[in-house]
Write a protein that holds these residues in place. Structure first.
Motif, PDB file in Angstrom:
ATOM      1  N   PHE A  75     -53.451 -21.240 -11.091  1.00 46.45           N
ATOM      2  CA  PHE A  75     -52.998 -22.142 -12.148  1.00 46.45           C
ATOM      3  C   PHE A  75     -54.103 -22.487 -13.149  1.00 46.45           C
ATOM      4  O   PHE A  75     -53.820 -22.815 -14.296  1.00 46.45           O
ATOM      5  CB  PHE A  75     -52.466 -23.449 -11.542  1.00 46.45           C
ATOM      6  N   ARG A  76     -55.359 -22.386 -12.699  1.00 42.28           N
ATOM      7  CA  ARG A  76     -56.454 -22.963 -13.465  1.00 42.28           C
ATOM      8  C   ARG A  76     -56.608 -22.351 -14.857  1.00 42.28           C
ATOM      9  O   ARG A  76     -56.983 -23.036 -15.808  1.00 42.28           O
ATOM     10  CB  ARG A  76     -57.750 -22.811 -12.674  1.00 42.28           C
ATOM     11  N   HIS A  77     -56.304 -21.075 -15.018  1.00 39.90           N
ATOM     12  CA  HIS A  77     -56.528 -20.430 -16.319  1.00 39.90           C
ATOM     13  C   HIS A  77     -55.564 -20.935 -17.394  1.00 39.90           C
ATOM     14  O   HIS A  77     -55.748 -20.662 -18.581  1.00 39.90           O
ATOM     15  CB  HIS A  77     -56.429 -18.912 -16.190  1.00 39.90           C
TER      16      HIS A  77
ATOM     17  N   PHE B  74     -53.341 -31.326 -18.863  1.00 39.78           N
ATOM     18  CA  PHE B  74     -52.550 -30.632 -19.876  1.00 39.78           C
ATOM     19  C   PHE B  74     -52.480 -29.162 -19.464  1.00 39.78           C
ATOM     20  O   PHE B  74     -53.507 -28.470 -19.414  1.00 39.78           O
ATOM     21  CB  PHE B  74     -53.197 -30.753 -21.260  1.00 39.78           C
ATOM     22  N   TYR B  75     -51.274 -28.702 -19.185  1.00 39.16           N
ATOM     23  CA  TYR B  75     -51.067 -27.349 -18.658  1.00 39.16           C
ATOM     24  C   TYR B  75     -50.253 -26.558 -19.671  1.00 39.16           C
ATOM     25  O   TYR B  75     -49.154 -26.941 -20.038  1.00 39.16           O
ATOM     26  CB  TYR B  75     -50.322 -27.442 -17.324  1.00 39.16           C
ATOM     27  N   ASN B  76     -50.816 -25.440 -20.134  1.00 45.88           N
ATOM     28  CA  ASN B  76     -50.196 -24.680 -21.214  1.00 45.88           C
ATOM     29  C   ASN B  76     -49.794 -23.288 -20.753  1.00 45.88           C
ATOM     30  O   ASN B  76     -50.627 -22.379 -20.715  1.00 45.88           O
ATOM     31  CB  ASN B  76     -51.158 -24.575 -22.400  1.00 45.88           C
ATOM     32  N   PRO B  77     -48.526 -23.072 -20.414  1.00 46.10           N
ATOM     33  CA  PRO B  77     -48.086 -21.725 -20.052  1.00 46.10           C
ATOM     34  C   PRO B  77     -48.299 -20.724 -21.184  1.00 46.10           C
ATOM     35  O   PRO B  77     -48.450 -19.533 -20.942  1.00 46.10           O
ATOM     36  CB  PRO B  77     -46.591 -21.914 -19.744  1.00 46.10           C
ATOM     37  N   PHE B  78     -48.310 -21.219 -22.417  1.00 44.50           N
ATOM     38  CA  PHE B  78     -48.555 -20.362 -23.580  1.00 44.50           C
ATOM     39  C   PHE B  78     -50.048 -20.390 -23.900  1.00 44.50           C
ATOM     40  O   PHE B  78     -50.466 -20.700 -25.004  1.00 44.50           O
ATOM     41  CB  PHE B  78     -47.734 -20.866 -24.774  1.00 44.50           C
ATOM     42  N   TYR B  79     -50.844 -20.047 -22.903  1.00 41.08           N
ATOM     43  CA  TYR B  79     -52.271 -20.342 -22.980  1.00 41.08           C
ATOM     44  C   TYR B  79     -52.998 -19.491 -23.996  1.00 41.08           C
ATOM     45  O   TYR B  79     -54.127 -19.782 -24.342  1.00 41.08           O
ATOM     46  CB  TYR B  79     -52.930 -20.191 -21.605  1.00 41.08           C
ATOM     47  N   LYS B  80     -52.390 -18.436 -24.531  1.00 42.59           N
ATOM     48  CA  LYS B  80     -53.049 -17.680 -25.595  1.00 42.59           C
ATOM     49  C   LYS B  80     -53.092 -18.478 -26.889  1.00 42.59           C
ATOM     50  O   LYS B  80     -53.794 -18.132 -27.816  1.00 42.59           O
ATOM     51  CB  LYS B  80     -52.310 -16.351 -25.829  1.00 42.59           C
ATOM     52  N   ASN B  81     -52.304 -19.577 -26.948  1.00 45.86           N
ATOM     53  CA  ASN B  81     -52.280 -20.415 -28.157  1.00 45.86           C
ATOM     54  C   ASN B  81     -53.406 -21.433 -28.181  1.00 45.86           C
ATOM     55  O   ASN B  81     -53.584 -22.136 -29.162  1.00 45.86           O
ATOM     56  CB  ASN B  81     -50.950 -21.164 -28.257  1.00 45.86           C
TER      57      ASN B  81
ATOM     58  N   LYS C 260     -57.450 -22.954 -27.411  1.00 45.49           N
ATOM     59  CA  LYS C 260     -58.870 -22.679 -27.248  1.00 45.49           C
ATOM     60  C   LYS C 260     -59.336 -23.447 -26.031  1.00 45.49           C
ATOM     61  O   LYS C 260     -59.141 -24.649 -25.932  1.00 45.49           O
ATOM     62  CB  LYS C 260     -59.648 -23.150 -28.488  1.00 45.49           C
ATOM     63  N   LYS C 261     -59.928 -22.768 -25.081  1.00 41.12           N
ATOM     64  CA  LYS C 261     -60.435 -23.464 -23.904  1.00 41.12           C
ATOM     65  C   LYS C 261     -61.539 -24.407 -24.351  1.00 41.12           C
ATOM     66  O   LYS C 261     -62.593 -24.006 -24.788  1.00 41.12           O
ATOM     67  CB  LYS C 261     -60.968 -22.464 -22.880  1.00 41.12           C
TER      68      LYS C 261
ATOM     69  N   GLY D  35     -51.516 -12.120 -17.982  1.00 41.06           N
ATOM     70  CA  GLY D  35     -52.528 -12.630 -18.906  1.00 41.06           C
ATOM     71  C   GLY D  35     -52.038 -12.860 -20.306  1.00 41.06           C
ATOM     72  O   GLY D  35     -52.798 -13.232 -21.177  1.00 41.06           O
ATOM     73  N   SER D  36     -50.779 -12.621 -20.595  1.00 36.00           N
ATOM     74  CA  SER D  36     -50.235 -12.905 -21.921  1.00 36.00           C
ATOM     75  C   SER D  36     -49.352 -14.128 -21.850  1.00 36.00           C
ATOM     76  O   SER D  36     -48.997 -14.602 -20.786  1.00 36.00           O
ATOM     77  CB  SER D  36     -49.432 -11.707 -22.440  1.00 36.00           C
ATOM     78  N   LYS D  37     -48.945 -14.621 -23.006  1.00 28.34           N
ATOM     79  CA  LYS D  37     -48.172 -15.854 -22.996  1.00 28.34           C
ATOM     80  C   LYS D  37     -46.754 -15.609 -22.505  1.00 28.34           C
ATOM     81  O   LYS D  37     -46.232 -14.505 -22.563  1.00 28.34           O
ATOM     82  CB  LYS D  37     -48.150 -16.467 -24.397  1.00 28.34           C
ATOM     83  N   ILE D  38     -46.125 -16.667 -22.028  1.00 23.86           N
ATOM     84  CA  ILE D  38     -44.742 -16.582 -21.571  1.00 23.86           C
ATOM     85  C   ILE D  38     -43.862 -16.177 -22.738  1.00 23.86           C
ATOM     86  O   ILE D  38     -44.033 -16.631 -23.862  1.00 23.86           O
ATOM     87  CB  ILE D  38     -44.292 -17.938 -21.001  1.00 23.86           C
ATOM     88  N   ALA D  39     -42.895 -15.332 -22.466  1.00 20.05           N
ATOM     89  CA  ALA D  39     -42.127 -14.752 -23.553  1.00 20.05           C
ATOM     90  C   ALA D  39     -40.763 -15.387 -23.755  1.00 20.05           C
ATOM     91  O   ALA D  39     -40.197 -15.294 -24.825  1.00 20.05           O
ATOM     92  CB  ALA D  39     -41.949 -13.247 -23.316  1.00 20.05           C
ATOM     93  N   ASP D  40     -40.166 -16.011 -22.729  1.00 26.57           N
ATOM     94  CA  ASP D  40     -38.820 -16.532 -22.918  1.00 26.57           C
ATOM     95  C   ASP D  40     -38.711 -17.972 -22.439  1.00 26.57           C
ATOM     96  O   ASP D  40     -39.538 -18.474 -21.702  1.00 26.57           O
ATOM     97  CB  ASP D  40     -37.790 -15.657 -22.197  1.00 26.57           C
TER      98      ASP D  40
END
Length: 982
Positions: free
Chosen positions: A15-17, A254-261, A263-264, A309-314
Motif C-alpha cells: 500500500f505504501r507506494h 492521504f491515499y491516492n490510487p491514482f498515484y501517477k497524478n 508528487k511524492k 505501477g500505473s494509475k487505476i483505469a476505471d
C-alpha cells in the motif's frame, strides 16, 4: 488492537507506494475547570459519575447561565452535548415551568439525544418529560406531549408544518427559555436559507406568547461560525471553539490510487524517512507464511492485476481498493468504519467483504455489515449498539453516521472519496480515536479536482480553517415563501415583514409584499395587516429542501418514487436517463412536462447517463465590482438559459450511445460573478501554440478548474454552481468567464466567492501546476458535468491564463510604463498634446489637466511587446482624467453620478483601469442625456478601436466630428482607421 497494528498499514509495501501524505496528529491531555455556584443536583450528579468538566464545557456553562447566545464548535466526541445539556437542565430544575426546544437535522439524532436526556432526568431527579415530536410520533401521544413535556426534540421539517398550530402549544411557547440547534453546520445552501427564515418564524411566535428564548448552537469547526449563527438566528453570538478534551495520537493518511497524478512530497513526521523504511527488510517484507498477508496479497492480485505501477483505469477499481484496505484492517483486529459516496457502494463493499471473508475467516464475516438511511429504526439501532459493544468489527456506511449519533469511538475510519467538504471529512475522521489510544484515518482519493488537489497540497487541508457555510437571506423566492407561511401563522404587518424577513427589492425599492398581494397569495385585512386567505396549509407547498415550486412526481407502476424540481428532472430524469433511487436503478420511460410526471421502470443496468447542455447568459444588472490589484471581478444579476439537447449512455468512461432530447430551454434569473480576459492573451496564446481553439480551450479549462475547487473555499456542491466561458460575450464585448449560482434568484455562493477570489485563483493555479498529466484529465480541467463533452480544453493555455490573472492580482498599479508601451500609445494616435484636448473641449478639471495616455499595468513577460501586429497588447492603457490621483473615486463604493461632467470623469477613470464595459455603460448614459457631448462619442470610439470593432469605432468617431469638427483626436484616430482599412 494495539498501536503496532495501527502502524503496520503505512509501512506495508503493498500500500505504501500510493500513500501521498501521512499527517500524525499528536495526542493531548485534557484541561479542566470548575463552575462556581453549581446547582446542587448538577454538582451531586457530576460527583457521583466522577465527571470533571473540560474547560470549554465550563465556559459554555457560564456563558449560558449569564444569558448569552453561544455557538460551540469543538470537534466530534469533545463533550459538546454535555456542555449545553447541563446549564439547560439547571434552569429547568429551578424553574418548574421553563421549556426547551431541541432542533436536529435528522430523526436519528433526536432519538439519540432523547435517550441522553431521559438518563439525565432520572439521575438529576427532575421532571422534564423529554419527548420527540416528528413525523413518527403517534397521533395518540401528541396531545399529551404538547400538554406536559418540557423538553421537545424535533427537526426543521416538522417545525415547518406545526408552527401554524401554535395555539395548541401556548403553554410551551409561553415558557420557552432555550432553543438548541445542534449540527448547525448542516444548515447551508437552500436548506440553510430556508431554516434561517423558519427560525425567524419560530422567534416571532415565541415573542407573540411573551417569551424571548436564548439560543445555543453546536457545530463542527467552520471558517465563519459567528456569521453562520447570526444569519441562522438573527442574533449576536459568543463563540466557544477551543477544544480542551483529551485525545490519542492519530495518523491521518492521504491515499491516492491514482498515484501517477501526485508528487511524492511527504514523510510521516514520526518516521525519519520512508526510503529508510523501504530498506528495512525485517519490518517490510511480506511474510509468505502468514496466511493473512497471503490472503491480502491474493486479493490485490485478483482485483488489481492490471495496475502494474500505473494509475487505476476505471471507476470500479477504487471501490475494490477500498475493500482491500477494509479487509486488511479487519484482519488486524482494527475496528473500522468505512464511509462511502452512496448507499449502493456501501452495500457493495460490505457484500464483497463478507463474501471474501467467508473464504478466509468465516467467523469474521458475521462481524461485517452496512449501515445507511432507509434501514428500519430498530435495524439502525442494533448496528449502533453493535459498534459500541464491538459485535461489529467493520461497518460500511454513507454520511448517515457522520452526524453525532452515539456509536462510541472506533480504531480506524476509511473515507472512500472526499465527501465534498473539509467539515464532513473531519466529522467522519472524528469517529476514530478512543481517549488515549492511537487511531487511524485513511482518505482515499477519487480522480477529480478536489480529491487530487488535497493529494498534492496536503498542507492546505491540515493548515487552513474550514470552509465558509453560506446562508443567503436575499433570495426573493425563499423569503416570499416564508412570509406567506408567517402570514398564515399570525397576521403580518408591513414593517414586521421588512424587519424580520428582509422583504425588500433593491432594484425597484418596493418590498415583495406588493407582488404577493398582486398574485393573491396574501390579502390585507381591516387593520392593515396581511393574512393568508385560503384554508390549506402553505407550508406543504413550500419545501425546505427545494427552491422551486415547479415540482415533478417520479412514478414507478403508479407508485410515487420521489419528487424533484424541474431543473433536476432535466439533469437526472430526462427521457432515457438512468435514475438511481435507494441503490436501485430505473430507466426513465417518459416525461410529461405539462402534468409534471416522470414515468420510470425498474431495470438493472451497467451503464449510466450524462446529459449535455449549452448555456447562454445575459447580464441583467451589475451589483458589485471588486478590483484586486489590476484585475477586476464583477458580481451581479444574470439571466441564464440552459438548453439540454442530448445525453450519452456511458459504460464507465466509454460512450456507448448518444441520443438527442427535445426539451424547452430552462431559463432562470440568478446571481453570479464574471471577469474578462483581454485579447492580448488570446494573441499571445495563438502565437505561442499555433493551435486551433487554444484560447477557447484555456478559458474552458479555467472555468472547469475554478468550479471544481469552489467547494474548497465556499461550502457547496459543484452542482450548486454553473459556468460559461466564451471567446466573446455581447454584454462585455470581450472574452468572459461566468460562474453563477445554479438556482433561481441565487443562494449567495458566488457572492461569497468575491471575498475569497484570490485564494480561489491561487489554489486553482496550484492544482493545474501539480497535476502530472500532460493534456488535462479529470483531476484538473475535465468536468463530469460539462455540457460540451469537455471540448475544447487546453491545459497549457489554462495555466497561462491563470498565471496572467495571478500576475494582475499581484500587480502594483503605480509601476512606471516602459518605452515600448509608449510606442504602442503613439500607434493608436493618442499622443500627449492630443489627449489634453479631451478634457479641455468641454470643461476644465481642477485647472490641472494631466497629459496623455498613462499605462500603468504590467504586461505579461511572455508577450512580445515589440510585435506591432499584436494589437491587443494595450489592453490596460489608461487615459489620465486630469484630476489629482487622491481625488479618484473608489470604484468599489456606490457612486452617485449627478451630471454629465461627473459621469465623464468616472468613465475616463474606469477606462484608465481597463474597465471598458463599465466605461461604455456610463458613456452611453451621457449620450442619452446629452447627445452633443462629443468627448463621450470620441471615447466610445477609442474603446471600440481597442476591442477591434473598427466599424463601430469609425461610426462613433464620425459622430464626434459632426458635433465638433475641430476635435483633432477624433480626426487623427479616424484617419488611422481609414489607413488600416486600405
Amino acid at each position: 488492537m494495539d498501536k503496532i497494528a495501527i502502524d503496520k498499514f503505512k509501512k506495508d509495501i503493498r500500500f505504501r507506494h500510493k500513500i501521498a501524505h501521512v499527517e500524525t496528529i499528536p495526542g493531548k491531555i485534557a484541561t479542566f475547570k470548575e463552575v462556581n455556584n453549581l446547582n446542587d443536583k448538577i454538582a451531586r450528579y457530576l460527583k457521583d459519575e466522577d465527571i470533571h468538566l473540560y474547560e470549554h464545557q465550563a465556559q459554555a456553562y457560564d456563558e449560558i447561565k449569564n444569558g448569552n447566545n453561544i455557538i460551540i464548535t469543538t470537534p466530534t466526541a469533545s463533550g459538546k452535548t454535555l456542555a449545553f445539556n447541563l446549564p439547560v437542565l439547571d434552569t429547568l430544575s429551578s424553574n418548574k415551568d421553563a421549556t426547551a426546544l431541541y432542533i436536529y437535522p435528522a430523526k436519528a439524532l433526536s432519538n439519540d439525544q432523547l435517550n441522553v436526556l431521559s438518563i439525565l432526568e432520572k439521575n438529576l431527579n427532575i421532571n422534564i418529560k423529554p419527548a420527540t415530536y416528528d413525523g413518527d410520533t403517534e397521533k395518540s401521544e401528541r396531545y399529551g406531549i404538547r400538554q406536559s413535556s418540557r423538553v421537545i426534540l424535533t427537526n426543521p421539517y416538522q417545525l415547518h408544518h406545526i408552527l401554524a398550530w401554535h395555539h395548541q402549544w401556548k403553554r410551551f411557547y409561553s415558557n420557552l427559555k432555550y432553543i438548541i440547534i445542534d449540527e448547525a453546520h448542516y444548515y447551508k445552501g437552500i436548506f440553510g436559507s430556508n431554516v434561517a427564515y423558519l427560525i425567524r418564524r419560530l422567534k416571532r411566535i415565541a415573542n407573540f406568547y411573551g417569551s424571548k428564548p436564548q439560543f445555543i448552537l453546536s457545530s463542527a469547526t467552520l471558517a465563519n461560525p459567528k456569521e453562520l449563527a447570526s444569519k441562522l438566528v438573527g442574533e449576536n453570538f459568543h463563540l466557544i471553539d477551543k477544544d480542551t478534551s483529551p485525545s490519542g495520537e492519530k495518523d491521518f493518511i492521504f491515499y491516492n490510487p491514482f498515484y501517477k497524478n501526485i508528487k511524492k512530497n511527504t514523510k510521516d513526521k514520526n518516521n525519519k524517512d520512508d526510503n529508510e523504511a523501504l530498506l528495512n527488510k525485517n519490518n517490510n517484507k511480506i511474510n509468505r507464511n502468514n496466511t493473512e498477508d497471503q490472503f491480502i496479497e491474493d486479493r490485490i492480485a485478483n482485483t488489481n492485476n492490471s495496475d502494474q505501477g500505473s494509475k487505476i483505469a476505471d471507476g470500479l477499481s477504487i471501490h475494490q481498493e477500498t475493500e482491500n484496505i477494509f479487509l486488511y484492517l479487519l484482519l488486524k483486529d482494527i475496528q473500522t468504519l468505512c464511509f462511502t459516496v452512496s448507499r449502493k457502494i456501501a452495500e457493495l463493499i460490505a457484500m464483497w467483504a463478507k463474501k471474501d471473508m467467508l473464504a478466509y475467516k468465516r467467523r469474521l464475516a458475521d462481524n461485517i455489515t452496512a449501515y445507511r438511511a432507509g434501514y428500519l429504526a430498530n435495524e439502525r439501532r442494533e448496528i449502533e449498539e453493535g459498534l459500541k459493544s464491538r459485535k461489529y468489527l467493520g461497518v460500511t456506511c454513507t454520511n448517515a453516521l457522520e452526524l453525532g449519533i452515539n456509536i462510541g469511538s472506533l480504531d480506524a475510519v476509511i473515507i472512500s472519496g472526499y465527501p465534498g467538504t473539509m467539515i464532513s471529512t473531519w466529522q467522519q475522521a472524528g469517529r476514530a480515536g478512543r481517549e488515549n489510544q492511537k487511531s487511524l484515518v485513511i482518505l482515499l482519493a477519487f480522480e477529480n479536482q478536489l480529491d487530487q488537489y488535497f493529494m498534492n497540497n496536503p498542507r492546505f487541508f491540515f493548515d487552513k480553517p474550514h470552509e465558509n457555510a453560506i446562508v443567503d437571506l436575499n433570495n426573493e423566492i425563499i423569503a416570499s415563501s416564508h412570509v406567506i407561511c408567517a402570514a398564515n401563522e399570525l397576521p403580518i404587518a408591513n414593517d414586521e415583514a421588512e424587519n424580520i424577513f428582509n422583504i425588500h427589492d433593491e432594484e425597484t425599492g418596493n418590498n415583495y409584499l406588493n407582488k404577493l398581494i398582486e398574485n393573491e397569495d396574501l390579502v390585507e385585512n381591516s387593520r392593515g395587516q396581511y393574512i393568508y386567505p385560503y384554508d390549506d396549509q402553505p407550508s406543504f407547498n413550500h419545501s425546505l429542501d427545494q427552491l422551486s415550486t415547479d415540482i415533478f412526481k417520479v412514478m414507478n407502476n403508479n407508485q410515487l418514487l420521489e419528487i424533484m424540481e424541474r431543473s433536476q428532472v432535466y439533469r437526472e430524469a430526462h427521457e432515457g436517463a438512468v435514475l438511481i433511487n435507494k441503490g436501485e436503478t430505473y430507466i426513465v420511460d417518459s416525461v410529461n412536462l405539462k402534468n409534471k410526471y416522470v414515468n420510470v421502470f425498474k431495470r438493472a443496468t451497467e451503464y449510466h447517463t450524462i446529459v449535455l447542455k449549452t448555456v447562454d447568459i445575459n447580464i441583467r444588472k451589475k451589483l458589485k465590482r471588486k478590483k484586486i490589484g489590476d484585475f477586476t471581478v464583477n458580481f451581479g444579476e444574470l439571466e441564464v438559459s440552459e438548453d439540454f439537447f442530448k445525453y450519452k449512455k456511458m459504460h464507465f468512461s466509454k460512450t456507448i450511445g448518444t441520443y438527442f432530447l427535445d426539451l424547452p430551454p430552462l431559463k432562470f434569473k440568478t446571481k453570479g460573478i464574471w471577469f474578462t480576459i483581454p485579447k492580448v492573451i488570446k494573441d499571445s496564446l495563438e502565437k505561442k501554440f499555433d493551435q486551433d481553439d487554444v484560447f477557447a480551450g484555456g478559458l474552458h479549462g479555467v472555468e472547469h478548474a475554478l468550479i471544481g475547487l469552489f467547494p474548497l473555499h465556499v461550502m457547496c456542491d459543484r452542482f450548486d454552481i454553473g459556468g460559461l466561458s466564451t471567446n466573446y460575450h455581447e454584454d462585455t464585448q470581450e472574452a468572459t468567464i461566468f460562474i453563477y449560482d445554479a438556482y433561481e434568484g441565487g443562494i449567495g455562493i458566488t457572492e461569497k466567492a468575491m471575498e475569497v477570489f484570490t485564494d480561489l485563483i491561487d489554489s486553482t493555479t496550484k492544482l493545474i501546476d501539480t497535476c502530472q498529466c500532460s493534456d488535462g484529465c479529470p483531476a484538473c480541467i475535465y468536468s463530469p458535468k460539462c455540457g460540451n463533452e469537455n471540448k475544447p480544453l487546453h491545459k497549457d493555455a489554462t495555466s497561462y491564463i491563470l498565471n496572467y490573472i495571478q500576475e494582475q492580482i499581484n500587480n502594483d498599479s503605480n509601476i512606471a510604463i516602459s518605452s515600448t508601451v509608449d510606442k504602442i500609445k503613439d500607434d493608436i494616435g493618442l499622443n500627449d498634446s492630443n489627449v489634453t484636448n479631451i478634457n479641455n473641449q468641454h470643461h476644465n478639471v481642477n485647472d490641472k489637466i494631466n497629459k496623455a495616455i498613462n499605462v500603468n499595468d504590467k504586461i505579461n513577460n511572455s508577450i512580445n511587446v515589440n510585435d506591432k501586429n499584436n494589437k491587443g497588447i494595450n489592453v490596460n492603457d489608461k487615459i489620465n482624467k486630469g484630476i489629482n490621483v487622491n481625488d479618484k473615486i473608489n470604484i468599489n463604493k456606490s457612486i452617485n453620478i449627478n451630471d454629465s461632467k461627473t459621469k465623464y470623469e468616472e468613465a475616463v477613470s474606469l477606462f484608465e483601469e481597463g474597465n471598458y464595459t463599465y466605461a461604455k455603460d456610463i458613456l452611453v448614459e451621457i449620450i442619452n442625456e446629452d447627445k452633443q457631448y462629443s468627448n463621450a462619442w470620441y471615447l466610445l470610439g477609442v474603446i471600440l478601436e481597442l476591442q477591434e470593432d473598427y466599424l463601430g469605432a469609425s461610426n462613433f468617431l464620425k459622430k464626434a466630428l459632426i458635433i465638433d469638427p475641430t476635435h483633432e483626436n477624433a480626426y487623427l484616430l479616424l484617419e488611422k482607421l481609414k489607413n488600416q482599412a486600405k
